[in-house]
Design a protein around this motif. Structure first.
Motif, PDB file in Angstrom:
ATOM      1  N   GLU A  34      65.274  57.195  70.319  1.00  0.00           N
ATOM      2  CA  GLU A  34      64.574  55.910  70.226  1.00  0.00           C
ATOM      3  C   GLU A  34      63.320  55.846  71.078  1.00  0.00           C
ATOM      4  OE1 GLU A  34      66.538  52.114  70.220  1.00  0.00           O
ATOM      5  OE2 GLU A  34      68.404  53.051  69.556  1.00  0.00           O
ATOM      6  N   ASP A  35      63.277  56.580  72.195  1.00  0.00           N
ATOM      7  CA  ASP A  35      62.106  56.528  73.070  1.00  0.00           C
ATOM      8  C   ASP A  35      61.013  57.526  72.659  1.00  0.00           C
ATOM      9  OD1 ASP A  35      63.458  58.806  73.798  1.00  0.00           O
ATOM     10  OD2 ASP A  35      63.396  58.429  75.948  1.00  0.00           O
ATOM     11  N   ASP A  36      61.238  58.273  71.585  1.00  0.00           N
ATOM     12  CA  ASP A  36      60.241  59.223  71.076  1.00  0.00           C
ATOM     13  C   ASP A  36      59.228  58.477  70.223  1.00  0.00           C
ATOM     14  OD1 ASP A  36      58.953  61.242  69.339  1.00  0.00           O
ATOM     15  OD2 ASP A  36      60.472  62.619  70.125  1.00  0.00           O
ATOM     16  N   GLU A  37      57.935  58.834  70.330  1.00  0.00           N
ATOM     17  CA  GLU A  37      56.906  58.152  69.537  1.00  0.00           C
ATOM     18  C   GLU A  37      57.101  58.359  68.034  1.00  0.00           C
ATOM     19  OE1 GLU A  37      53.028  59.629  70.489  1.00  0.00           O
ATOM     20  OE2 GLU A  37      53.576  61.707  70.135  1.00  0.00           O
ATOM     21  N   LEU A  38      57.845  59.378  67.667  1.00  0.00           N
ATOM     22  CA  LEU A  38      58.108  59.681  66.259  1.00  0.00           C
ATOM     23  C   LEU A  38      59.252  58.835  65.680  1.00  0.00           C
ATOM     24  CD1 LEU A  38      57.377  61.513  63.879  1.00  0.00           C
ATOM     25  CD2 LEU A  38      58.883  63.252  64.834  1.00  0.00           C
ATOM     26  N   PHE A  39      59.960  58.108  66.531  1.00  0.00           N
ATOM     27  CA  PHE A  39      61.120  57.329  66.090  1.00  0.00           C
ATOM     28  C   PHE A  39      60.729  56.313  65.023  1.00  0.00           C
ATOM     29  CE2 PHE A  39      63.917  53.623  66.312  1.00  0.00           C
ATOM     30  CZ  PHE A  39      65.137  54.229  66.100  1.00  0.00           C
ATOM     31  N   MET A  40      61.503  56.277  63.938  1.00  0.00           N
ATOM     32  CA  MET A  40      61.350  55.295  62.867  1.00  0.00           C
ATOM     33  C   MET A  40      62.719  54.661  62.620  1.00  0.00           C
ATOM     34  SD  MET A  40      58.271  55.258  61.490  1.00  0.00           S
ATOM     35  CE  MET A  40      56.994  55.963  62.488  1.00  0.00           C
ATOM     36  N   GLU A  41      62.733  53.378  62.364  1.00  0.00           N
ATOM     37  CA  GLU A  41      63.985  52.662  62.127  1.00  0.00           C
ATOM     38  C   GLU A  41      64.796  53.292  60.984  1.00  0.00           C
ATOM     39  OE1 GLU A  41      66.592  49.963  63.452  1.00  0.00           O
ATOM     40  OE2 GLU A  41      64.553  49.960  64.234  1.00  0.00           O
ATOM     41  N   ASN A  42      64.100  53.702  59.921  1.00  0.00           N
ATOM     42  CA  ASN A  42      64.772  54.296  58.756  1.00  0.00           C
ATOM     43  C   ASN A  42      65.131  55.763  58.942  1.00  0.00           C
ATOM     44  OD1 ASN A  42      64.657  51.962  57.174  1.00  0.00           O
ATOM     45  ND2 ASN A  42      62.604  52.441  56.460  1.00  0.00           N
ATOM     46  N   GLY A  43      64.605  56.399  59.972  1.00  0.00           N
ATOM     47  CA  GLY A  43      64.823  57.822  60.182  1.00  0.00           C
ATOM     48  C   GLY A  43      63.616  58.635  59.743  1.00  0.00           C
ATOM     49  N   VAL A  44      63.629  59.917  60.088  1.00  0.00           N
ATOM     50  CA  VAL A  44      62.496  60.798  59.809  1.00  0.00           C
ATOM     51  C   VAL A  44      62.968  62.021  59.022  1.00  0.00           C
ATOM     52  CG1 VAL A  44      60.699  62.234  60.870  1.00  0.00           C
ATOM     53  CG2 VAL A  44      61.311  60.051  61.915  1.00  0.00           C
ATOM     54  N   VAL A  45      62.146  62.409  58.053  1.00  0.00           N
ATOM     55  CA  VAL A  45      62.418  63.574  57.225  1.00  0.00           C
ATOM     56  C   VAL A  45      61.238  64.542  57.346  1.00  0.00           C
ATOM     57  CG1 VAL A  45      62.729  64.372  54.834  1.00  0.00           C
ATOM     58  CG2 VAL A  45      63.769  62.240  55.576  1.00  0.00           C
ATOM     59  N   VAL A  46      61.571  65.829  57.470  1.00  0.00           N
ATOM     60  CA  VAL A  46      60.547  66.867  57.413  1.00  0.00           C
ATOM     61  C   VAL A  46      60.570  67.430  55.993  1.00  0.00           C
ATOM     62  CG1 VAL A  46      59.760  69.094  58.305  1.00  0.00           C
ATOM     63  CG2 VAL A  46      60.916  67.483  59.839  1.00  0.00           C
ATOM     64  N   LYS A  47      59.449  67.308  55.291  1.00  0.00           N
ATOM     65  CA  LYS A  47      59.315  67.916  53.969  1.00  0.00           C
ATOM     66  C   LYS A  47      58.580  69.236  54.185  1.00  0.00           C
ATOM     67  CE  LYS A  47      57.216  67.249  49.428  1.00  0.00           C
ATOM     68  NZ  LYS A  47      56.409  66.312  48.613  1.00  0.00           N
ATOM     69  N   ALA A  48      59.259  70.350  53.904  1.00  0.00           N
ATOM     70  CA  ALA A  48      58.689  71.664  54.184  1.00  0.00           C
ATOM     71  C   ALA A  48      58.604  72.492  52.912  1.00  0.00           C
ATOM     72  CB  ALA A  48      59.544  72.393  55.214  1.00  0.00           C
ATOM     73  N   LEU A  49      57.530  73.273  52.793  1.00  0.00           N
ATOM     74  CA  LEU A  49      57.373  74.204  51.683  1.00  0.00           C
ATOM     75  C   LEU A  49      57.479  75.621  52.221  1.00  0.00           C
ATOM     76  CD1 LEU A  49      54.440  72.680  49.601  1.00  0.00           C
ATOM     77  CD2 LEU A  49      56.875  72.647  49.093  1.00  0.00           C
ATOM     78  N   TYR A  50      58.268  76.427  51.519  1.00  0.00           N
ATOM     79  CA  TYR A  50      58.559  77.790  51.946  1.00  0.00           C
ATOM     80  C   TYR A  50      58.377  78.722  50.757  1.00  0.00           C
ATOM     81  CZ  TYR A  50      60.898  81.240  54.912  1.00  0.00           C
ATOM     82  OH  TYR A  50      61.179  82.333  55.695  1.00  0.00           O
ATOM     83  N   LYS A  51      57.769  79.880  50.999  1.00  0.00           N
ATOM     84  CA  LYS A  51      57.461  80.826  49.913  1.00  0.00           C
ATOM     85  C   LYS A  51      58.175  82.150  50.149  1.00  0.00           C
ATOM     86  CE  LYS A  51      53.530  83.416  48.064  1.00  0.00           C
ATOM     87  NZ  LYS A  51      52.086  83.630  48.170  1.00  0.00           N
ATOM     88  N   PHE A  59      56.282  80.435  55.754  1.00  0.00           N
ATOM     89  CA  PHE A  59      56.341  78.983  55.918  1.00  0.00           C
ATOM     90  C   PHE A  59      54.957  78.448  55.567  1.00  0.00           C
ATOM     91  CE2 PHE A  59      56.199  75.218  58.792  1.00  0.00           C
ATOM     92  CZ  PHE A  59      57.275  74.535  58.271  1.00  0.00           C
ATOM     93  N   LEU A  60      54.845  77.639  54.513  1.00  0.00           N
ATOM     94  CA  LEU A  60      53.538  77.202  54.038  1.00  0.00           C
ATOM     95  C   LEU A  60      53.027  75.944  54.725  1.00  0.00           C
ATOM     96  CD1 LEU A  60      53.980  77.848  50.214  1.00  0.00           C
ATOM     97  CD2 LEU A  60      52.847  79.305  51.900  1.00  0.00           C
ATOM     98  N   LYS A  61      53.841  74.904  54.747  1.00  0.00           N
ATOM     99  CA  LYS A  61      53.384  73.637  55.340  1.00  0.00           C
ATOM    100  C   LYS A  61      54.548  72.678  55.502  1.00  0.00           C
ATOM    101  CE  LYS A  61      51.821  70.280  52.747  1.00  0.00           C
ATOM    102  NZ  LYS A  61      51.112  69.264  52.185  1.00  0.00           N
ATOM    103  N   GLN A  86      60.876  76.569  60.655  1.00  0.00           N
ATOM    104  CA  GLN A  86      60.595  77.820  59.950  1.00  0.00           C
ATOM    105  C   GLN A  86      61.841  78.710  59.909  1.00  0.00           C
ATOM    106  OE1 GLN A  86      57.105  79.733  61.429  1.00  0.00           O
ATOM    107  NE2 GLN A  86      57.294  81.475  60.066  1.00  0.00           N
ATOM    108  N   THR A  87      62.527  78.836  61.025  1.00  0.00           N
ATOM    109  CA  THR A  87      63.755  79.633  61.081  1.00  0.00           C
ATOM    110  C   THR A  87      64.828  79.020  60.189  1.00  0.00           C
ATOM    111  OG1 THR A  87      63.245  80.378  63.317  1.00  0.00           O
ATOM    112  CG2 THR A  87      65.545  80.520  62.631  1.00  0.00           C
TER     113      THR A  87
END
Length: 99
Positions: A34-51, A59-61, A86-87
């Motif tokens: 909660e004290d992280d600047e990235l905190f969101m009430e709904n939660g956070v998702v990382v969308k990653a593209l891998y080749k 790891f593309l983006k 990436q791992t």
């Protein structure tokens, strides 16, 4: 240390054969304090593209998004967090379902 709470991985369908190799899209839900600047009430998702191509993996983006709304967040992960994602992708891309 980043904590992954859930994820999905799908092989991206390339009907026109434009892209070389196989690409995978990860939707990785992460736990944010909660004290992280990235905190969101709904939660956070990382969308990653891998080749994966000819035995080479890359790891593309990634984008950070608010869960449920999928609004892209204007934040970047730290190097160690990027390495962690990436791992994770390297260890889990084989789980993708063929579309």
């Amino acid at each position: 240390m980043m904590n992954i709470t859930a994820y999905t991985v799908e092989k991206i369908n390339d009907p026109f054969g434009i892209l070389t190799g196989d690409r995978y899209e990860f939707m990785i839900e992460i736990e944010v304090e909660e004290d992280d600047e990235l905190f969101m009430e709904n939660g956070v998702v990382v969308k990653a593209l891998y080749k994966v191509e000819d035995g080479e993996e890359k790891f593309l983006k990634y984008d950070l998004m608010e869960r449920n709304t999928e609004n892209v967040l204007d934040f970047e992960l730290e190097d160690e967090e990027i390495n962690f994602i990436q791992t994770f992708c390297s260890e889990h891309w084989q789980e993708a379902e063929e579309e």
